[in-house]
Enzyme design. Structure first.
Site, PDB file in Angstrom:
ATOM      1  N   THR A   1      -2.603 -65.603 -29.958  1.00 43.41           N
ATOM      2  CA  THR A   1      -3.343 -64.356 -30.153  1.00 43.41           C
ATOM      3  C   THR A   1      -4.219 -64.081 -28.935  1.00 43.41           C
ATOM      4  OG1 THR A   1      -5.272 -65.376 -31.236  1.00 43.41           O
ATOM      5  CG2 THR A   1      -3.379 -64.805 -32.633  1.00 43.41           C
TER       6      THR A   1
ATOM      7  N   TYR B   1     -22.319 -63.949 -31.675  1.00 42.22           N
ATOM      8  CA  TYR B   1     -21.136 -64.566 -31.064  1.00 42.22           C
ATOM      9  C   TYR B   1     -21.228 -66.084 -31.190  1.00 42.22           C
ATOM     10  CZ  TYR B   1     -17.829 -66.115 -27.491  1.00 42.22           C
ATOM     11  OH  TYR B   1     -16.809 -66.748 -26.818  1.00 42.22           O
TER      12      TYR B   1
END
Length: 279
Positions: free
Chosen positions: A12, A162
């Protein structure tokens, strides 16, 4: 080199950076690869790079889709199985960071930023792993997650959400590894430090800013002791090592840190004590 001959790999986030380097490397070493990303043009650039490396065209499947959606994930898994008939290695590399629309950092960032980041960096990894599980069990396959040194233990107030998503990913790696090893599936991860990719531009940095940042931190030993920012191939080589059961069979649920030494130093330690005393 053909150590991955007969293997099918899904990478991915392979339209750029670490994902692209990984897809090219594994394809060069014999794997059939599914590459994916939202940007069709950049994804085609990855495909062309793989073909230029001498890989047969029928060894590459490119799917431009949104990994954050269930529909996109179903398309990835179903198309891979339809074309190649199996899945041996899943590389969960796709990730994102977003700036607060009003420039806020730390705990003041809007929670919508948290939702967006967790959707891509964590939830999509969980659901894609669930969808891939039965095929990986059949092949006694491998899962390699791409985390970050941002997971800690150092604080990351600027990119708080994050860092939280990557810390959660590390726990998912550990827990999934124990859950899946009973079925013969290994799960591990790599935690890169600073790597020169298109990540900065994807976050909204002006063109050239990420390179400027890379130049600065590379020249300061308190940032990167080895004095050089990482390249995508540096991380791709570690992913290939973790995907190669002959080389890494006894590694279960671990994360390999690749950061040029960044996490081994503190600011007070990064300067030479004798030079300070002599000044």
């Amino acid at each position: 080199m053909t150590r991955f001959s007969g293997k099918v790999v899904l990478v991915t986030g392979s339209s750029n950076g670490i994902g692209r380097a990984t897809a090219v490397l594994l394809a060069q070493e014999g794997a059939k690869v599914t590459i994916t990303g939202r940007n069709a043009q950049r994804l085609e650039e990855t495909r062309q790079e793989i073909l230029k490396a001498g890989v047969p065209e029928d060894h590459v499947l490119a799917i431009a889709t949104d990994l954050a959606t269930e529909q996109g994930q179903d398309e990835l898994i179903d198309s891979t199985i339809q074309k190649f008939g199996r899945l041996d290695i899943l590389v969960n590399n796709a990730g994102a960071a977003f700036n607060d629309a009003e420039g806020r950092t730390g705990v003041d960032q809007d929670v919508s930023v948290y939702d967006k980041i967790m959707q891509i960096n964590m939830r999509s990894v969980v659901t894609l792993t669930q969808k891939a599980k039965k095929y990986l069990v059949e092949t006694k396959g491998e899962i390699i997650n791409v985390s970050s040194i941002g997971a800690g233990p150092q604080a990351q107030p600027t990119f708080l959400y994050y860092a939280m998503s990557k810390a959660a990913l590390d726990q998912f790696t550990r827990s999934a590894a124990i859950d899946l090893i009973q079925h013969g599936v290994r799960v591990n991860s790599v935690s890169p430090g600073a790597v020169l990719t298109g990540f900065g531009e994807a976050m909204g940095m002006p063109a050239g800013m990420h390179e400027k940042y890379a130049e600065f931190i590379s020249s300061h030993k308190e940032c990167i002791p080895c004095g050089a920012i990482g390249q995508p191939i540096d991380i791709a080589n570690i992913i290939a090592f973790l995907a190669d059961r002959k080389l890494s069979s006894y590694i279960i649920g671990q994360s390999i840190v690749a950061d040029g030494g960044s996490t081994l130093v503190m600011g007070m330690q990064a300067h030479d004590m004798m030079s300070i005393l002599k000044s």
